[in-house]
Every structure is written in structure tokens, then in C-alpha cells.
Write a protein that holds these residues in place. Structure first.
Motif, mmCIF file in Angstrom:
data_model
loop_
_atom_site.group_PDB
_atom_site.id
_atom_site.type_symbol
_atom_site.label_atom_id
_atom_site.label_comp_id
_atom_site.label_asym_id
_atom_site.label_seq_id
_atom_site.Cartn_x
_atom_site.Cartn_y
_atom_site.Cartn_z
ATOM 1 N N GLN A 5 -5.253 28.699 -39.376
ATOM 2 C CA GLN A 5 -4.871 30.082 -39.646
ATOM 3 C C GLN A 5 -4.444 30.231 -41.101
ATOM 4 O O GLN A 5 -4.807 31.198 -41.758
ATOM 5 N N SER A 8 -7.510 30.313 -43.302
ATOM 6 C CA SER A 8 -8.235 31.575 -43.263
ATOM 7 C C SER A 8 -7.446 32.666 -43.977
ATOM 8 O O SER A 8 -8.034 33.520 -44.635
ATOM 9 N N GLN A 9 -6.112 32.641 -43.857
ATOM 10 C CA GLN A 9 -5.289 33.602 -44.595
ATOM 11 C C GLN A 9 -5.482 33.411 -46.088
ATOM 12 O O GLN A 9 -5.687 34.372 -46.815
ATOM 13 N N VAL A 30 -4.042 41.170 -44.397
ATOM 14 C CA VAL A 30 -3.966 39.828 -43.816
ATOM 15 C C VAL A 30 -3.204 39.867 -42.500
ATOM 16 O O VAL A 30 -3.609 39.231 -41.530
ATOM 17 N N CYS A 34 -5.519 38.529 -39.626
ATOM 18 C CA CYS A 34 -5.243 37.155 -39.230
ATOM 19 C C CYS A 34 -3.961 36.999 -38.436
ATOM 20 O O CYS A 34 -3.711 35.927 -37.889
#
Length: 54
Positions: A5, A8-9, A30, A34
Motif C-alpha cells: 500500500q 502504491s501511495q 491518495v 488508496c
């Protein structure tokens, strides 16, 4: 899963920084995309890290 995570952030933040999106908007996007709790400080840290790497 937390590391995935964060990656991806960070990728989303870098992408938005490249598009010159304001920091406050990046935090909102974000959070929405996410989840999690990214902060303005975290976005600024990634921006500073990106500048040093260049």
C-alpha cells in the motif's frame, strides 16, 4: 500488505507531483484512491527525496 500500500501511495504521489498537482489535492486523492492517512509532510518528503535523486 502495508508495504504494498505504501508503494502504491508513493507511486501515485510521484505521478501527481510530476503533473504539478497541489499538495493538498494530492493528499485528498491518495486518501480516496488508496486509503490510509497520507500527510502533507509525507508528500513533501517524497517530493524532496525525488529532487535529491535527480
Amino acid at each position: 500488505m502495508k508495504a504494498k500500500q505504501n508503494q502504491s501511495q508513493a507511486a501515485l504521489i510521484r505521478s501527481l507531483l510530476a503533473k504539478k498537482v497541489p499538495v493538498e489535492k494530492i493528499v485528498e486523492r491518495v486518501k480516496k484512491a488508496c486509503g490510509g492517512e497520507p500527510t502533507v509532510g509525507y508528500v513533501n518528503w517524497i517530493a524532496a527525496k525525488k529532487v535529491k535523486a535527480s
